[in-house]
Motif scaffolding. Structure first.
Motif, PDB file in Angstrom:
ATOM      1  N   ILE A  83       0.835  -1.199   0.000  1.00  0.00           N
ATOM      2  CA  ILE A  83       0.000   0.000   0.000  1.00  0.00           C
ATOM      3  C   ILE A  83       0.875   1.257   0.000  1.00  0.00           C
ATOM      4  CG2 ILE A  83      -0.354   0.160   2.495  1.00  0.00           C
ATOM      5  CD1 ILE A  83      -3.349   0.868   1.603  1.00  0.00           C
ATOM      6  N   ILE A  84       1.985   1.231   0.722  1.00  0.00           N
ATOM      7  CA  ILE A  84       2.907   2.364   0.749  1.00  0.00           C
ATOM      8  C   ILE A  84       3.594   2.490  -0.604  1.00  0.00           C
ATOM      9  CG2 ILE A  84       5.051   3.233   1.770  1.00  0.00           C
ATOM     10  CD1 ILE A  84       4.085   1.929   4.413  1.00  0.00           C
ATOM     11  N   LEU A  85       4.039   1.366  -1.164  1.00  0.00           N
ATOM     12  CA  LEU A  85       4.691   1.379  -2.466  1.00  0.00           C
ATOM     13  C   LEU A  85       3.733   1.917  -3.527  1.00  0.00           C
ATOM     14  CD1 LEU A  85       7.108   0.642  -4.250  1.00  0.00           C
ATOM     15  CD2 LEU A  85       6.181  -1.663  -4.394  1.00  0.00           C
ATOM     16  N   MET A  86       2.485   1.487  -3.509  1.00  0.00           N
ATOM     17  CA  MET A  86       1.500   1.955  -4.493  1.00  0.00           C
ATOM     18  C   MET A  86       1.257   3.454  -4.331  1.00  0.00           C
ATOM     19  SD  MET A  86       0.139  -0.986  -6.067  1.00  0.00           S
ATOM     20  CE  MET A  86      -1.526  -0.677  -6.432  1.00  0.00           C
ATOM     21  N   ALA A  87       1.199   3.945  -3.092  1.00  0.00           N
ATOM     22  CA  ALA A  87       0.981   5.371  -2.849  1.00  0.00           C
ATOM     23  C   ALA A  87       2.149   6.196  -3.384  1.00  0.00           C
ATOM     24  CB  ALA A  87       0.780   5.635  -1.360  1.00  0.00           C
ATOM     25  N   VAL A  88       3.368   5.724  -3.186  1.00  0.00           N
ATOM     26  CA  VAL A  88       4.547   6.432  -3.685  1.00  0.00           C
ATOM     27  C   VAL A  88       4.531   6.467  -5.206  1.00  0.00           C
ATOM     28  CG1 VAL A  88       7.071   6.306  -3.890  1.00  0.00           C
ATOM     29  CG2 VAL A  88       5.980   5.992  -1.660  1.00  0.00           C
ATOM     30  N   LEU A  89       4.239   5.327  -5.835  1.00  0.00           N
ATOM     31  CA  LEU A  89       4.178   5.296  -7.298  1.00  0.00           C
ATOM     32  C   LEU A  89       3.101   6.217  -7.839  1.00  0.00           C
ATOM     33  CD1 LEU A  89       4.725   1.477  -7.912  1.00  0.00           C
ATOM     34  CD2 LEU A  89       6.370   3.326  -8.277  1.00  0.00           C
ATOM     35  N   PHE A  90       1.951   6.262  -7.170  1.00  0.00           N
ATOM     36  CA  PHE A  90       0.865   7.142  -7.575  1.00  0.00           C
ATOM     37  C   PHE A  90       1.302   8.607  -7.459  1.00  0.00           C
ATOM     38  CE2 PHE A  90      -2.977   9.616  -6.533  1.00  0.00           C
ATOM     39  CZ  PHE A  90      -3.695   9.405  -7.706  1.00  0.00           C
ATOM     40  N   PHE A  91       1.966   8.944  -6.354  1.00  0.00           N
ATOM     41  CA  PHE A  91       2.456  10.310  -6.134  1.00  0.00           C
ATOM     42  C   PHE A  91       3.443  10.708  -7.223  1.00  0.00           C
ATOM     43  CE2 PHE A  91       5.508  13.313  -4.363  1.00  0.00           C
ATOM     44  CZ  PHE A  91       4.659  14.322  -3.908  1.00  0.00           C
ATOM     45  N   ILE A  92       4.361   9.802  -7.547  1.00  0.00           N
ATOM     46  CA  ILE A  92       5.351  10.082  -8.586  1.00  0.00           C
ATOM     47  C   ILE A  92       4.653  10.303  -9.930  1.00  0.00           C
ATOM     48  CG2 ILE A  92       7.231   9.042  -9.951  1.00  0.00           C
ATOM     49  CD1 ILE A  92       8.162   7.730  -7.275  1.00  0.00           C
ATOM     50  N   LEU A 109       1.617  11.306 -10.450  1.00  0.00           N
ATOM     51  CA  LEU A 109       0.856  12.561 -10.384  1.00  0.00           C
ATOM     52  C   LEU A 109       1.742  13.767 -10.660  1.00  0.00           C
ATOM     53  CD1 LEU A 109      -1.655  12.389  -7.431  1.00  0.00           C
ATOM     54  CD2 LEU A 109      -2.066  13.430  -9.649  1.00  0.00           C
ATOM     55  N   HIS A 110       2.978  13.706 -10.181  1.00  0.00           N
ATOM     56  CA  HIS A 110       3.866  14.862 -10.267  1.00  0.00           C
ATOM     57  C   HIS A 110       4.916  14.751 -11.365  1.00  0.00           C
ATOM     58  CE1 HIS A 110       2.009  16.556  -6.759  1.00  0.00           C
ATOM     59  NE2 HIS A 110       2.157  15.425  -6.126  1.00  0.00           N
TER      60      HIS A 110
END
Length: 92
Positions: free
Chosen positions: A79-88, A90-91
């Motif tokens: 879940i943390i890995l997916m959130a980081v990938l999503f953030f990357i 997005l930006h």
């Protein structure tokens, strides 16, 4: 779920100790927990429950266990890995 965390049988037989052994679980903050590896059950017990409770794990949570030393797992929370990938993404 909390009392025993099963690991893939083929991986366990190939790479993990052949006898009961204390394993170290390292989380994303480099905090460490001890858990007992039971080769006859190809799973983590004795200490796994504390790790799971401390990280508020629930059925359906996904983890990656990266063997970084013969008795040390780096535990990656998907879940943390997916959130980081999503953030990357997005930006970018």
């Amino acid at each position: 779920m909390l009392n025993l965390q099963g690991l893939p049988c083929r991986f366990s037989k190939s790479y993990l100790p052949k006898r009961d052994e204390i394993m170290t679980l390292v989380d994303e903050d480099e905090a460490e927990w001890k858990a007992k590896y039971l080769p006859r059950k190809t799973g983590l017990s004795g200490g796994w429950k504390g790790f799971a409770e401390d990280h508020k794990l629930a059925d359906g949570d996904a983890l990656i266990f990266q063997l970084i030393k013969p008795t040390v797992f780096k535990v990656i929370f998907l879940i943390i890995l997916m959130a980081v990938l999503f953030f990357i993404q997005l930006h970018s």
